[in-house]
Design a protein around this motif. Structure first.
Motif, PDB file in Angstrom:
ATOM      1  N   UNK A 109     -16.144  -2.076  -0.787  1.00  0.00           N
ATOM      2  CA  UNK A 109     -17.444  -2.022  -0.105  1.00  0.00           C
ATOM      3  C   UNK A 109     -17.669  -3.140   0.907  1.00  0.00           C
ATOM      4  N   UNK A 110     -16.780  -4.151   0.916  1.00  0.00           N
ATOM      5  CA  UNK A 110     -17.019  -5.254   1.860  1.00  0.00           C
ATOM      6  C   UNK A 110     -15.681  -5.867   2.255  1.00  0.00           C
ATOM      7  N   UNK A 111     -15.315  -5.669   3.538  1.00  0.00           N
ATOM      8  CA  UNK A 111     -14.110  -6.298   4.082  1.00  0.00           C
ATOM      9  C   UNK A 111     -14.451  -6.903   5.430  1.00  0.00           C
ATOM     10  N   UNK A 112     -13.613  -7.826   5.879  1.00  0.00           N
ATOM     11  CA  UNK A 112     -13.833  -8.464   7.168  1.00  0.00           C
ATOM     12  C   UNK A 112     -13.064  -7.732   8.273  1.00  0.00           C
ATOM     13  N   UNK A 113     -11.779  -7.473   8.000  1.00  0.00           N
ATOM     14  CA  UNK A 113     -10.915  -6.822   8.995  1.00  0.00           C
ATOM     15  C   UNK A 113     -10.096  -5.754   8.280  1.00  0.00           C
ATOM     16  N   UNK A 114      -9.448  -4.879   9.091  1.00  0.00           N
ATOM     17  CA  UNK A 114      -8.654  -3.794   8.522  1.00  0.00           C
ATOM     18  C   UNK A 114      -7.501  -4.315   7.690  1.00  0.00           C
ATOM     19  N   UNK A 115      -6.999  -5.522   8.031  1.00  0.00           N
ATOM     20  CA  UNK A 115      -5.883  -6.085   7.281  1.00  0.00           C
ATOM     21  C   UNK A 115      -6.267  -6.334   5.816  1.00  0.00           C
ATOM     22  N   UNK A 116      -7.567  -6.552   5.544  1.00  0.00           N
ATOM     23  CA  UNK A 116      -7.983  -6.720   4.147  1.00  0.00           C
ATOM     24  C   UNK A 116      -7.675  -5.450   3.350  1.00  0.00           C
ATOM     25  N   UNK A 117      -7.922  -4.291   3.957  1.00  0.00           N
ATOM     26  CA  UNK A 117      -7.669  -3.022   3.270  1.00  0.00           C
ATOM     27  C   UNK A 117      -6.178  -2.759   3.146  1.00  0.00           C
ATOM     28  N   UNK A 118      -5.417  -3.027   4.206  1.00  0.00           N
ATOM     29  CA  UNK A 118      -3.977  -2.788   4.129  1.00  0.00           C
ATOM     30  C   UNK A 118      -3.329  -3.734   3.126  1.00  0.00           C
ATOM     31  N   UNK A 119      -3.901  -4.940   2.977  1.00  0.00           N
ATOM     32  CA  UNK A 119      -3.363  -5.869   1.979  1.00  0.00           C
ATOM     33  C   UNK A 119      -3.522  -5.328   0.580  1.00  0.00           C
ATOM     34  N   UNK A 120      -4.711  -4.756   0.289  1.00  0.00           N
ATOM     35  CA  UNK A 120      -4.929  -4.159  -1.029  1.00  0.00           C
ATOM     36  C   UNK A 120      -4.003  -2.962  -1.215  1.00  0.00           C
ATOM     37  N   UNK A 121      -3.833  -2.129  -0.151  1.00  0.00           N
ATOM     38  CA  UNK A 121      -2.949  -0.960  -0.247  1.00  0.00           C
ATOM     39  C   UNK A 121      -1.515  -1.376  -0.519  1.00  0.00           C
ATOM     40  N   UNK A 122      -1.093  -2.462   0.109  1.00  0.00           N
ATOM     41  CA  UNK A 122       0.270  -2.951  -0.104  1.00  0.00           C
ATOM     42  C   UNK A 122       0.440  -3.436  -1.543  1.00  0.00           C
ATOM     43  N   UNK A 123      -0.570  -4.119  -2.047  1.00  0.00           N
ATOM     44  CA  UNK A 123      -0.509  -4.614  -3.430  1.00  0.00           C
ATOM     45  C   UNK A 123      -0.425  -3.448  -4.408  1.00  0.00           C
ATOM     46  N   UNK A 124      -1.252  -2.412  -4.166  1.00  0.00           N
ATOM     47  CA  UNK A 124      -1.238  -1.235  -5.036  1.00  0.00           C
ATOM     48  C   UNK A 124       0.118  -0.541  -4.955  1.00  0.00           C
ATOM     49  N   UNK A 125       0.640  -0.401  -3.757  1.00  0.00           N
ATOM     50  CA  UNK A 125       1.923   0.279  -3.564  1.00  0.00           C
ATOM     51  C   UNK A 125       3.018  -0.431  -4.339  1.00  0.00           C
ATOM     52  N   UNK A 126       3.013  -1.784  -4.285  1.00  0.00           N
ATOM     53  CA  UNK A 126       4.035  -2.553  -4.996  1.00  0.00           C
ATOM     54  C   UNK A 126       3.877  -2.416  -6.507  1.00  0.00           C
ATOM     55  N   UNK A 127       2.623  -2.446  -6.978  1.00  0.00           N
ATOM     56  CA  UNK A 127       2.380  -2.355  -8.421  1.00  0.00           C
ATOM     57  C   UNK A 127       2.821  -1.009  -8.975  1.00  0.00           C
ATOM     58  N   UNK A 128       2.582   0.068  -8.222  1.00  0.00           N
ATOM     59  CA  UNK A 128       2.923   1.387  -8.735  1.00  0.00           C
ATOM     60  C   UNK A 128       4.411   1.684  -8.665  1.00  0.00           C
ATOM     61  N   UNK A 129       5.185   0.957  -7.850  1.00  0.00           N
ATOM     62  CA  UNK A 129       6.627   1.174  -7.770  1.00  0.00           C
ATOM     63  C   UNK A 129       7.346   0.574  -8.968  1.00  0.00           C
ATOM     64  N   UNK A 130       6.673  -0.367  -9.654  1.00  0.00           N
ATOM     65  CA  UNK A 130       7.315  -0.976 -10.814  1.00  0.00           C
ATOM     66  C   UNK A 130       7.399   0.046 -11.944  1.00  0.00           C
ATOM     67  N   UNK A 131       8.499   0.017 -12.725  1.00  0.00           N
ATOM     68  CA  UNK A 131       8.685   1.019 -13.793  1.00  0.00           C
ATOM     69  C   UNK A 131       7.563   0.943 -14.834  1.00  0.00           C
ATOM     70  N   UNK A 132       7.277   2.096 -15.467  1.00  0.00           N
ATOM     71  CA  UNK A 132       6.288   2.206 -16.535  1.00  0.00           C
ATOM     72  C   UNK A 132       7.010   2.475 -17.848  1.00  0.00           C
ATOM     73  N   UNK A 133       6.630   1.801 -18.920  1.00  0.00           N
ATOM     74  CA  UNK A 133       7.195   2.052 -20.248  1.00  0.00           C
ATOM     75  C   UNK A 133       6.147   2.775 -21.069  1.00  0.00           C
ATOM     76  N   UNK A 134       6.478   3.971 -21.560  1.00  0.00           N
ATOM     77  CA  UNK A 134       5.525   4.778 -22.303  1.00  0.00           C
ATOM     78  C   UNK A 134       5.585   4.450 -23.794  1.00  0.00           C
ATOM     79  N   UNK A 135       4.679   5.072 -24.557  1.00  0.00           N
ATOM     80  CA  UNK A 135       4.551   4.763 -25.980  1.00  0.00           C
ATOM     81  C   UNK A 135       5.803   5.102 -26.757  1.00  0.00           C
ATOM     82  N   UNK A 136       6.518   6.157 -26.348  1.00  0.00           N
ATOM     83  CA  UNK A 136       7.716   6.570 -27.053  1.00  0.00           C
ATOM     84  C   UNK A 136       8.945   5.795 -26.595  1.00  0.00           C
TER      85      UNK A 136
END
Length: 738
Positions: free
Chosen positions: A660-687
């Motif tokens: 809801x509050x950013x200064x420049x577009x790079x603030x949004x792309x920074x969050x998108x980059x962080x999310x992209x990196x986090x989701x590429x990491x492997x997930x370990x399931x319960x089994x």
């Protein structure tokens, strides 16, 4: 005139009797005062005589000793050891005469030649008054009594002195005996028989020599002033005098006796006076106390006599109108009086009875028992049984029964009666009263209903106008944990949770003041500290004048209802699997964010995220594994944003992120980059399975890519598809098509 005398004669007789008693008391007071004073004068005179006799013997003994010393001087002078003999003799005289402190022999020049106190030998006392008196006097037989003076030991003493005469009859010196005040103090104290009693020895010139009790401020004081007891006594030439009035020595009123001590066979130039006195207040303290007690008793007698006579006269006056007042009282109270003759079986009623039962006295039958047909079924049997019991057991009769009056009204009647017997003890009649207690019975029924309602399953408290708790029911104790004893005397503040501001309570009381009632949701606290929501209803109870006298409050626990509401709200606005906001809640927050951004001229960003390769996970490991993966993705997304940001699940594997509050577009792309990196990491399931996925995301910025929520959402979705078209596993900032 006769009426006046009739009324006042008893009062005049009482006044004469009480006046006679008062005169008798005053006469007795005077007689007792005179007796006490006379007895005390005689007693003081007797004690002063004891002192006179004792001191006279001591004065005679001292004079003989002085004469013996004078006679022995030539003998001592002729002996080789005469000086030592003289000193030993003087010391032996000191030991045998405890009232003498010092013996002195002075030559014609005033020098001490002999003394029982050897340290004084050689000292010159030519300036002493007792030396000069003898040196100047022609009377060689004179026994001089010196005025009290301070000795070398800094105590007041008196010297008894005689002149020494040589063979030619010329003055050759002085022989002196110093009177010890301690021995005289013992003597003066021995005659005291009261704490307020004072005994003093006064020199003939007026100076006080010794005082008991020892009063240092009066020793040496001169009481020979005009008008003093001392002057009056000496002027009277009497051996003993009695006085009453202010004493010069102490300034208080005293009863005093003065006695002159001057033995006739001694040529004393100055007498000694003994003064014994009693304090006036202490002397008559018991007499004054007796006066007060007797006066109080007399006043009490006057009051009781007057009250008794007044009561008697008033009773006589009241007796004359008692019948009329009784009738008026009965008529005003609505109580009927009746009498039932046990022999004739006839009822005798007063007019009030007919009015109570709605019957016409002129149409009553012979026994006046028409009322029996008005009694409800079964009531007449109860009345007869109670009547038999009263007669057999000789006890009072008290019974409430119901009748239906001729006008159809159903009324409750209460009969109370006493059994009366003749001279032989045989019961002859019942005399009693009947009262219509219908209103009271209805009120009692209302109270029973109110009591049952009060003890309902709903918590209830009653307070006074100051909100002090007067009563609580069991439901209150069950709900809040406070017993009735713990709650009574407290105020509802003990239930405050601390969640509401003072403005909330001010509005609550304002509502009560305006409408005399308030209801609403409020958070309260139990005794154990638990905070929970209740629905509170407060009603003000007012008097007939409209003044609030009490408050009644009920509490309903709405914890379950609140939980149900929260569950419904959660289902309506949150994803049940990930517990993230759903599309509906996201749209609401996006709407508010756009409004704030417009108002504050700031930017916001909307990210549309789609998971790549999610379907193979579902196909290979099952939907349970897919759900676990979605929950893990939601957790990682929340870890990548701020608390003020919103992560929402809007579809199967689609998520949106609102910044809801950013200064420049790079603030949004920074969050998108962080999310992209986090989701590429492997997930370990319960089994224990390990899976890897990627994501495609599109970004739309306000206001560059849209000025409303629909446009922003559409452009973020478009950017996401641009990312998928470009090969997936990336994020794209929206770009308008050219």
């Amino acid at each position: 005139m006769n009426r006046f005398l009739t009324y006042w004669r008893p009062w005049l007789l009482l006044a004469a009797c009480l006046g006679g008693v008062g005169v008798f008391l005053v006469f007795n007071f005077y007689q007792e005062h005179a007796r006490i004073e006379s007895v005390e004068r005689e007693r003081l005179a007797t004690q002063s005589k004891v002192i006179e006799d004792n001191l006279s013997r001591q004065l005679v003994a001292m004079n003989l000793t002085l004469e013996s010393v004078t006679a022995e001087l030539p003998y001592w002078a002729a002996q080789p050891d005469g000086h030592d003999r003289a000193i030993r003799w003087l010391k032996s005289m000191e030991a045998s005469m405890p009232s003498v402190r010092t013996f002195l022999v002075l030559d014609a020049r005033g020098t001490v030649t002999l003394s029982n106190r050897e340290e004084l030998i050689g000292r010159n006392f030519v300036q002493r008054e007792y030396f000069r008196v003898h040196a100047q006097s022609k009377n060689r037989k004179l026994l001089h009594v010196s005025a009290p003076f301070q000795s070398v030991l800094n105590t007041y003493v008196i010297n008894l002195t005689r002149a020494i005469v040589d063979p030619r009859g010329e003055f050759a010196g002085v022989v002196s005996a110093t009177v010890d005040p301690v021995d005289i103090q013992i003597l003066l104290n021995s005659v005291r028989y009261a704490e307020d009693m004072r005994s003093m020895l006064v020199h003939g010139d007026g100076q006080i020599f010794v005082s008991q009790p020892a009063l240092t401020e009066v020793i040496g004081k001169n009481v020979s002033v005009p008008g003093s007891f001392f002057r009056q006594h000496l002027a009277s030439k009497r051996p003993v005098s009695h006085f009453e009035g202010l004493a010069i020595s102490s300034g208080d009123k005293r009863l005093s006796v003065l006695r002159t001590i001057q033995p006739v066979d001694l040529a004393m130039d100055k007498p000694l006076l003994v003064s014994l006195s009693r304090g006036w207040g202490a002397l008559f303290a018991n007499w004054q106390r007796d006066i007060r007690n007797q006066l109080l008793a007399y006043l009490l007698l006057v009051l009781l006599s007057a009250a008794g006579l007044y009561g008697y006269l008033r009773q006589r006056a009241l007796q004359r109108v008692s019948d009329q007042r009784l009738k008026l009282a009965i008529d005003a109270s609505g109580v009927g009086i009746w009498e039932f003759d046990l022999k004739s079986r006839r009822n005798h009623w007063d007019p009030a009875m007919f009015e109570l039962f709605g019957l016409d006295p002129h149409s009553a039958n012979t026994h006046n028992d028409d009322w029996k047909r008005l009694a409800l079924p079964g009531e007449l049997d109860r009345i007869r049984a109670a009547t038999r019991t009263a007669i057999q057991q000789r006890q009072a009769f008290d019974l409430t029964f119901q009748v239906r009056r001729p006008d159809g009204q159903l009324r409750f009647m209460r009969n109370r009666a006493e059994l009366h017997a003749d001279g032989t003890g045989t019961p002859t009649r019942l005399i009693g009263t009947t009262e219509d207690v219908t209103e009271r019975k209805l009120r009692e029924a209302d109270l029973r209903i109110a009591a049952i309602a009060f003890e309902s399953h709903e918590s209830m408290i009653i307070t006074d106008a100051q909100a002090v708790i007067l009563r609580v029911n069991h439901a209150f104790s069950d709900l809040f944990g406070y017993t009735a004893d713990e709650a009574l005397g407290q105020t509802p503040r003990i239930l405050q949770s601390g969640r509401h501001e003072s403005a909330f309570y001010a509005a609550l009381w304002a509502g009560i003041k305006n409408a005399h009632a308030w209801q609403g949701e409020i958070w309260n606290r139990r005794k154990n500290g638990d905070v929970f929501p209740v629905w509170l209803c407060i009603t003000a109870v007012c008097s007939e004048e409209g003044v609030v006298t009490h408050y009644v409050a009920t509490h309903t626990d709405i914890t379950l209802r609140k939980a149900a509401d929260e569950e419904i709200k959660h289902l309506a606005f949150y994803d049940p699997l990930t517990h993230l906001p759903n599309r509906r809640l996201l749209q609401d927050r996006l709407h508010q964010a756009v409004a704030h951004a417009k108002r504050d001229s700031r930017r916001l960003a909307l990210l549309f995220i789609d998971l790549d390769q999610f379907k193979p996970v579902n196909d290979e490991f099952g939907h349970q594994a897919g759900d676990e993966l979605l929950q893990a993705v939601a957790h990682r997304l929340q870890a990548c944003v701020r608390e003020s940001d919103t992560v929402a699940r809007i579809g199967g594997d689609e998520f949106m992120v609102l910044l809801p509050s950013i200064e420049v577009a790079q603030d949004a792309t920074g969050v998108a980059e962080k999310i992209h990196a986090m989701l590429k990491q492997p997930f370990t399931l319960a089994e224990g399975q390990t899976v890897s996925i990627s994501s495609s995301a599109g970004i739309a910025i306000y206001p560059e890519h849209g000025r409303d929520e629909a446009t922003l959402t559409s452009h973020a979705d478009t950017a996401m598809y641009q990312a998928k078209t470009a090969g997936r596993d990336r994020f794209v900032l929206f770009q308008a098509a050219h």
